[in-house]
Design an enzyme around this catalytic site. Structure first.
Site, PDB file in Angstrom:
ATOM      1  N   GLU A 193     -12.826 -24.769  76.332  1.00  0.00           N
ATOM      2  CA  GLU A 193     -11.577 -25.373  75.978  1.00  0.00           C
ATOM      3  C   GLU A 193     -11.619 -27.051  76.079  1.00  0.00           C
ATOM      4  O   GLU A 193     -12.207 -27.280  77.220  1.00  0.00           O
ATOM      5  CB  GLU A 193     -10.410 -24.975  76.610  1.00  0.00           C
ATOM      6  CG  GLU A 193     -10.106 -23.406  76.670  1.00  0.00           C
ATOM      7  CD  GLU A 193      -9.210 -23.195  75.206  1.00  0.00           C
ATOM      8  OE1 GLU A 193      -8.884 -23.982  74.588  1.00  0.00           O
ATOM      9  OE2 GLU A 193      -9.111 -21.811  75.070  1.00  0.00           O
ATOM     10  N   HIS A 227     -12.736 -23.982  71.371  1.00  0.00           N
ATOM     11  CA  HIS A 227     -11.401 -24.165  71.117  1.00  0.00           C
ATOM     12  C   HIS A 227     -10.930 -25.628  71.739  1.00  0.00           C
ATOM     13  O   HIS A 227     -11.697 -26.221  72.363  1.00  0.00           O
ATOM     14  CB  HIS A 227     -10.602 -22.809  71.934  1.00  0.00           C
ATOM     15  CG  HIS A 227     -10.765 -21.715  71.384  1.00  0.00           C
ATOM     16  ND1 HIS A 227      -9.842 -21.075  70.336  1.00  0.00           N
ATOM     17  CD2 HIS A 227     -11.813 -20.687  71.374  1.00  0.00           C
ATOM     18  CE1 HIS A 227     -10.164 -19.874  70.079  1.00  0.00           C
ATOM     19  NE2 HIS A 227     -11.248 -19.705  70.699  1.00  0.00           N
ATOM     20  N   HIS A 251      -8.961 -20.718  65.604  1.00  0.00           N
ATOM     21  CA  HIS A 251      -7.853 -21.480  65.545  1.00  0.00           C
ATOM     22  C   HIS A 251      -7.950 -22.774  64.547  1.00  0.00           C
ATOM     23  O   HIS A 251      -8.605 -23.343  65.193  1.00  0.00           O
ATOM     24  CB  HIS A 251      -7.076 -21.698  66.632  1.00  0.00           C
ATOM     25  CG  HIS A 251      -6.761 -20.530  67.650  1.00  0.00           C
ATOM     26  ND1 HIS A 251      -6.829 -20.434  69.224  1.00  0.00           N
ATOM     27  CD2 HIS A 251      -6.411 -19.220  67.406  1.00  0.00           C
ATOM     28  CE1 HIS A 251      -6.725 -19.350  69.485  1.00  0.00           C
ATOM     29  NE2 HIS A 251      -6.243 -18.600  68.439  1.00  0.00           N
ATOM     30  N   GLU A 311      -7.476 -26.660  65.694  1.00  0.00           N
ATOM     31  CA  GLU A 311      -8.176 -26.897  66.886  1.00  0.00           C
ATOM     32  C   GLU A 311      -9.600 -27.749  66.327  1.00  0.00           C
ATOM     33  O   GLU A 311     -10.485 -27.330  66.483  1.00  0.00           O
ATOM     34  CB  GLU A 311      -8.435 -26.056  67.604  1.00  0.00           C
ATOM     35  CG  GLU A 311      -7.227 -25.087  68.508  1.00  0.00           C
ATOM     36  CD  GLU A 311      -7.323 -24.039  69.289  1.00  0.00           C
ATOM     37  OE1 GLU A 311      -8.536 -23.654  69.319  1.00  0.00           O
ATOM     38  OE2 GLU A 311      -6.547 -23.528  69.781  1.00  0.00           O
TER      39      GLU A 311
END
Length: 385
Positions: free
Chosen positions: A336, A260, A167, A170
């Site tokens: 994350e 991410h 993504h 990010e």
């Protein structure tokens, strides 16, 4: 006279009204071929010492409206030093209130990591003398999909794959990889030296360079969310996944990490493969070992807050972590990091930022080392038997 521009890597915003510094009206711009929107990055000129109030009128229609609660935008005068600025979210409108101290200032959703920085990172890694750069193919916009290989590439090596930035909005993911590479390529670091004696690393620092340059949040040039393409990628729609997956099947995978950023949850955490068909006690034990070692190495990492675990057999195999973990029967994690701050170690001035992501990347080598020792110990026991 005030001016807002976005003609640079990652630039993204729509200007609706710039006539009044106290009531600037903006809108989040969607990805070039999809409806995802949340990322913004723009340059404001001509407003030195002028109190500016910037409203994003469509923030309530963004991909993650909950991400605005408790979030503060970032700003920089030189694109090197970024700091948080007062922001609020009310009735679907996200608002930044800030008085620039110079005529040129940048505002962004998170500290950017440009394609130029990406190319510089590749050059620095290759210059270490320990890293081999391979071209796996091209994106739809013609950019390179590069793989960094670090290690002896012996058949007996533990194969550790790290990918980042599926993504593009990010950027903390590539800051994380920069930290990992900096430590891994340090010949004086004992953990790095020990790892490279037993493991080969395969690292893709930027899975989605087209999306980065275009200023997208989640998709590539074709509008594909790469982290939903792993079960059936194609050269026409998701060449980034197609070529990386092809290389994985060539090398094999023993450990996998996909970096991410999460818009909503203000913590650092991992998500595993509990819901895939091939999940077993061995994988569970490796997950526990990885998390314990990561927590010992970095107080920024925690295992209390995160995503709900999938029920057995219910995992979405289109996701990279689930596909790789199930296909190769290996330890696979999605890492994350927050867009906001780490509530366990808050920093009012900077929040979570590039440098904290970089330091986290350095510390993850300790977790890799713990898992690598466990895997090689098993190999040695089998050889002795």
């Amino acid at each position: 006279m005030m001016k807002i521009t976005t003609c640079f890597d990652g630039g993204s915003v729509t200007v609706k009204d710039l006539s009044d510094a106290g009531n600037i009206r903006l809108a989040l711009r969607p990805d070039n071929a999809s409806d995802f929107k949340q990322w913004f990055y723009f340059r404001l000129q001509g407003a030195a010492y002028t109190p500016c109030v910037m409203h994003f009128d469509n923030a309530g229609e963004s991909a993650y409206p909950g991400g605005w609660d408790g979030y503060q935008a970032v700003a920089s005068y030189d694109r090197q030093n970024w700091f948080r600025v007062p922001s609020r979210y009310e009735n679907g409108v996200f608002t930044i209130e800030h008085t620039p101290l110079a005529n040129s200032i940048y505002y962004a959703y998170f500290e950017p990591y440009s394609n130029e920085q990406h190319l510089n990172l590749l050059g620095e890694a290759q210059g270490s003398g320990l890293c081999q750069i391979d071209d796996l193919g091209s994106t739809l916009d013609g950019r390179d999909i590069n793989l960094l290989t670090i290690g002896n590439q012996a058949d007996s090596d533990v194969k550790i794959w790290v990918i980042a930035r599926q993504h593009p909005g990010e950027p903390m993911a590539e800051w994380f990889v920069e930290g990992l590479l900096g430590r891994l390529l340090d010949p004086q670091d004992p953990t790095a030296r020990a790892l490279l004696d037993k493991a080969t690393f395969y690292i893709v620092p930027n899975m989605n360079p087209d999306g980065v340059v275009r200023g997208n949040l989640r998709t590539n040039a074709a509008g594909a969310n790469l982290n939903r393409e792993w079960l059936n990628p194609s050269v026409e729609r998701s060449p980034e996944v197609f070529f990386v997956r092809e290389k994985m099947h060539e090398t094999g995978v023993d450990v996998f990490l996909d970096a991410h950023g999460d818009e909503t949850i203000p913590y650092v955490f991992v998500a595993g493969t509990e819901g895939v068909p091939n999940y077993n006690e061995r994988t569970a034990a490796l997950e526990t070992l990885f998390k314990q070692a990561f927590q010992a190495a970095s107080p920024d990492f925690q295992d209390e807050h995160g995503y709900a675990k999938d029920e057995a057999g219910q995992a979405d195999l289109r996701l990279a972590t689930n596909y790789v973990g199930n296909t190769f029967g290996c330890l696979a994690y999605t890492l994350e990091m927050p867009f906001k701050d780490n509530d366990n170690l808050p920093d009012d001035d900077f929040g979570w930022n590039g440098q904290r992501s970089l330091r986290l990347g350095e510390s993850v080598l300790s977790a890799f080392w713990a898992v690598c020792r466990e895997l090689t110990a098993g190999q040695e026991e089998q050889a002795a038997a």
